[in-house]
Design a protein around this motif. Structure first.
Motif, PDB file in Angstrom:
ATOM      1  N   UNK A  47       0.828  -1.209   0.000  1.00  0.00           N
ATOM      2  CA  UNK A  47       0.000   0.000   0.000  1.00  0.00           C
ATOM      3  C   UNK A  47       0.861   1.257   0.000  1.00  0.00           C
ATOM      4  N   UNK A  48       1.959   1.238   0.762  1.00  0.00           N
ATOM      5  CA  UNK A  48       2.842   2.405   0.815  1.00  0.00           C
ATOM      6  C   UNK A  48       3.456   2.674  -0.562  1.00  0.00           C
ATOM      7  N   UNK A  49       3.813   1.618  -1.289  1.00  0.00           N
ATOM      8  CA  UNK A  49       4.377   1.780  -2.643  1.00  0.00           C
ATOM      9  C   UNK A  49       3.338   2.359  -3.589  1.00  0.00           C
ATOM     10  N   UNK A  50       2.106   1.886  -3.462  1.00  0.00           N
ATOM     11  CA  UNK A  50       1.046   2.428  -4.314  1.00  0.00           C
ATOM     12  C   UNK A  50       0.865   3.924  -4.046  1.00  0.00           C
ATOM     13  N   UNK A  51       0.831   4.306  -2.775  1.00  0.00           N
ATOM     14  CA  UNK A  51       0.680   5.722  -2.441  1.00  0.00           C
ATOM     15  C   UNK A  51       1.897   6.539  -2.854  1.00  0.00           C
ATOM     16  N   UNK A  52       3.052   5.913  -2.830  1.00  0.00           N
ATOM     17  CA  UNK A  52       4.246   6.631  -3.277  1.00  0.00           C
ATOM     18  C   UNK A  52       4.117   7.019  -4.752  1.00  0.00           C
ATOM     19  N   UNK A  53       3.607   6.099  -5.552  1.00  0.00           N
ATOM     20  CA  UNK A  53       3.493   6.338  -6.993  1.00  0.00           C
ATOM     21  C   UNK A  53       2.189   7.021  -7.386  1.00  0.00           C
ATOM     22  N   UNK A  54       1.193   6.898  -6.527  1.00  0.00           N
ATOM     23  CA  UNK A  54      -0.101   7.533  -6.779  1.00  0.00           C
ATOM     24  C   UNK A  54      -0.506   8.254  -5.489  1.00  0.00           C
ATOM     25  N   UNK A  55       0.098   9.421  -5.205  1.00  0.00           N
ATOM     26  CA  UNK A  55      -0.114  10.112  -3.923  1.00  0.00           C
ATOM     27  C   UNK A  55      -1.578  10.449  -3.612  1.00  0.00           C
ATOM     28  N   UNK A  56      -2.399  10.623  -4.645  1.00  0.00           N
ATOM     29  CA  UNK A  56      -3.811  10.957  -4.399  1.00  0.00           C
ATOM     30  C   UNK A  56      -4.665   9.704  -4.220  1.00  0.00           C
ATOM     31  N   UNK A  57      -4.013   8.542  -4.165  1.00  0.00           N
ATOM     32  CA  UNK A  57      -4.714   7.303  -3.854  1.00  0.00           C
ATOM     33  C   UNK A  57      -5.529   6.739  -4.991  1.00  0.00           C
ATOM     34  N   UNK A  58      -6.638   6.150  -4.621  1.00  0.00           N
ATOM     35  CA  UNK A  58      -7.480   5.409  -5.567  1.00  0.00           C
ATOM     36  C   UNK A  58      -7.947   6.278  -6.733  1.00  0.00           C
TER      37      UNK A  58
END
Length: 181
Positions: free
Chosen positions: A37-48
């Motif tokens: 999840x942290x990696x996803x937020x790193x690459x997509x800071x605004x989330x879903x």
């Protein structure tokens, strides 16, 4: 990102297609991509929302390259429509994949403008093929809308029946049906 960003977006696309925007969770996205999840937020800071936007951008580019450009080619109208139906078949994996535009449009207004633009571009591109084939502009536009309606409607039917035959039938008939006067 250890995975190629395009591959991550393709994995995200699968999740959004299956679960829609509301049903897509960070846990599902993490499992599908193999990223924490942290990696996803790193690459997509605004989330879903940013992930869904990236997926829509990917789909828009794919459709531009594979469907709209094909329709704008200088081939004969029947060849352009046949090429479109082949690419549509590829996009929806023979009818087994839901349409992301339809899934997202049913539950969220977040991406209404992008969805409307994609559908309008498809209709305009297909209508231009029909105009090139000799149809009057208004009729060409109506026939293009009807074609997209048939494609999208058959995808809904496929999901409800669990049978891809309606989708395949639509794609098979569409080129000659569109050019029939």
């Amino acid at each position: 990102m250890s995975k190629d960003k395009e591959q991550v977006i393709i994995e995200l696309l699968k999740v959004f297609r299956q679960y829609g925007y509301e049903g897509t969770t960070l846990t599902r996205l993490s499992q599908a991509t193999g990223l924490g999840k942290a990696s996803l937020y790193h690459h997509f800071p605004k989330g879903k929302e940013e992930m869904a936007q990236a997926v829509l951008n990917y789909l828009d580019n794919w459709m531009e390259t594979n469907i709209f450009a094909t329709l704008r080619s200088h081939d004969q109208p029947i060849e352009r429509i046949q090429a479109m139906t082949q690419k549509v078949n590829e996009l929806y994996n023979g009818g087994e994949h839901a349409c992301l535009l339809a899934v997202l449009s049913l539950e969220s207004k977040l991406f209404a403008e992008e969805i409307q633009n994609a559908l309008n571009c498809w209709i305009r591109s297909l209508a231009q093929v029909l105009i090139d084939a000799g149809f009057e502009e208004k009729l060409a536009h109506q026939k293009a809308e009807d074609a997209i309606l048939q494609i999208q409607g058959s995808l809904v039917l496929v999901r409800g029946l669990g049978n891809t035959a309606p989708f395949q039938r639509v794609l098979q008939r569409l080129p000659e049906e569109l050019l029939r006067i």
